[in-house]
Design a protein around this motif. Sequence first.
Motif, PDB file in Angstrom:
ATOM      1  N   GLY A   1       0.817  -1.221   0.000  1.00  0.00           N
ATOM      2  CA  GLY A   1       0.000   0.000   0.000  1.00  0.00           C
ATOM      3  C   GLY A   1       0.847   1.266   0.000  1.00  0.00           C
ATOM      4  O   GLY A   1       0.552   2.235  -0.710  1.00  0.00           O
ATOM      5  N   LEU A   2       1.907   1.242   0.797  1.00  0.00           N
ATOM      6  CA  LEU A   2       2.803   2.401   0.839  1.00  0.00           C
ATOM      7  C   LEU A   2       3.494   2.614  -0.504  1.00  0.00           C
ATOM      8  O   LEU A   2       3.606   3.741  -0.993  1.00  0.00           O
ATOM      9  CB  LEU A   2       3.844   2.236   1.944  1.00  0.00           C
ATOM     10  N   TRP A   3       3.971   1.510  -1.082  1.00  0.00           N
ATOM     11  CA  TRP A   3       4.638   1.647  -2.381  1.00  0.00           C
ATOM     12  C   TRP A   3       3.672   2.070  -3.477  1.00  0.00           C
ATOM     13  O   TRP A   3       4.012   2.857  -4.359  1.00  0.00           O
ATOM     14  CB  TRP A   3       5.335   0.335  -2.772  1.00  0.00           C
ATOM     15  N   ARG A   4       2.440   1.552  -3.415  1.00  0.00           N
ATOM     16  CA  ARG A   4       1.430   1.960  -4.401  1.00  0.00           C
ATOM     17  C   ARG A   4       1.192   3.467  -4.302  1.00  0.00           C
ATOM     18  O   ARG A   4       1.154   4.176  -5.304  1.00  0.00           O
ATOM     19  CB  ARG A   4       0.131   1.187  -4.173  1.00  0.00           C
ATOM     20  N   ARG A   5       1.040   3.952  -3.086  1.00  0.00           N
ATOM     21  CA  ARG A   5       0.820   5.393  -2.881  1.00  0.00           C
ATOM     22  C   ARG A   5       2.047   6.189  -3.332  1.00  0.00           C
ATOM     23  O   ARG A   5       1.917   7.254  -3.945  1.00  0.00           O
ATOM     24  CB  ARG A   5       0.534   5.662  -1.402  1.00  0.00           C
TER      25      ARG A   5
END
Length: 129
Positions: A50-54
């Motif tokens: 999720g962090l990398w997607r954001r």
Amino acid sequence: NIHANYSFHLKIVYFIIIMTSRIISFIKFFQRGNAAAASGANPNSWATVGLWRRFFELKEQEEQENYESVVEILQELYDGPSLRPIESEQAIQTRREMMRDYYRGLRSSNTNNNSSNGVAAYMNNNNNN
């Protein structure tokens, strides 16, 4: 069409920059992942994804804004004032004013000549009588 070719090449350059940036980010991610595994602190994988997607969404937005600003600047260069100074609005206005002044001068010299010719003709007519 120069503008279309330039835009196409600009898109290719941005694509290469984006891909290079993402590859470097993945390399850094895997290096950190090895360090985290060695230390024994495993973060939640869904949280990491999720962090990398954001992160990638923000990077893509930033790159899109940069691309749009470059396109706007190029549009201003292509659609803006001509590179030839003779076509500038100031040059056109100056030429118009010069022509008006020239024709005013011709009119005033013609009226002066006509009036002086008229006076000379009157004087000659009076002297002859």
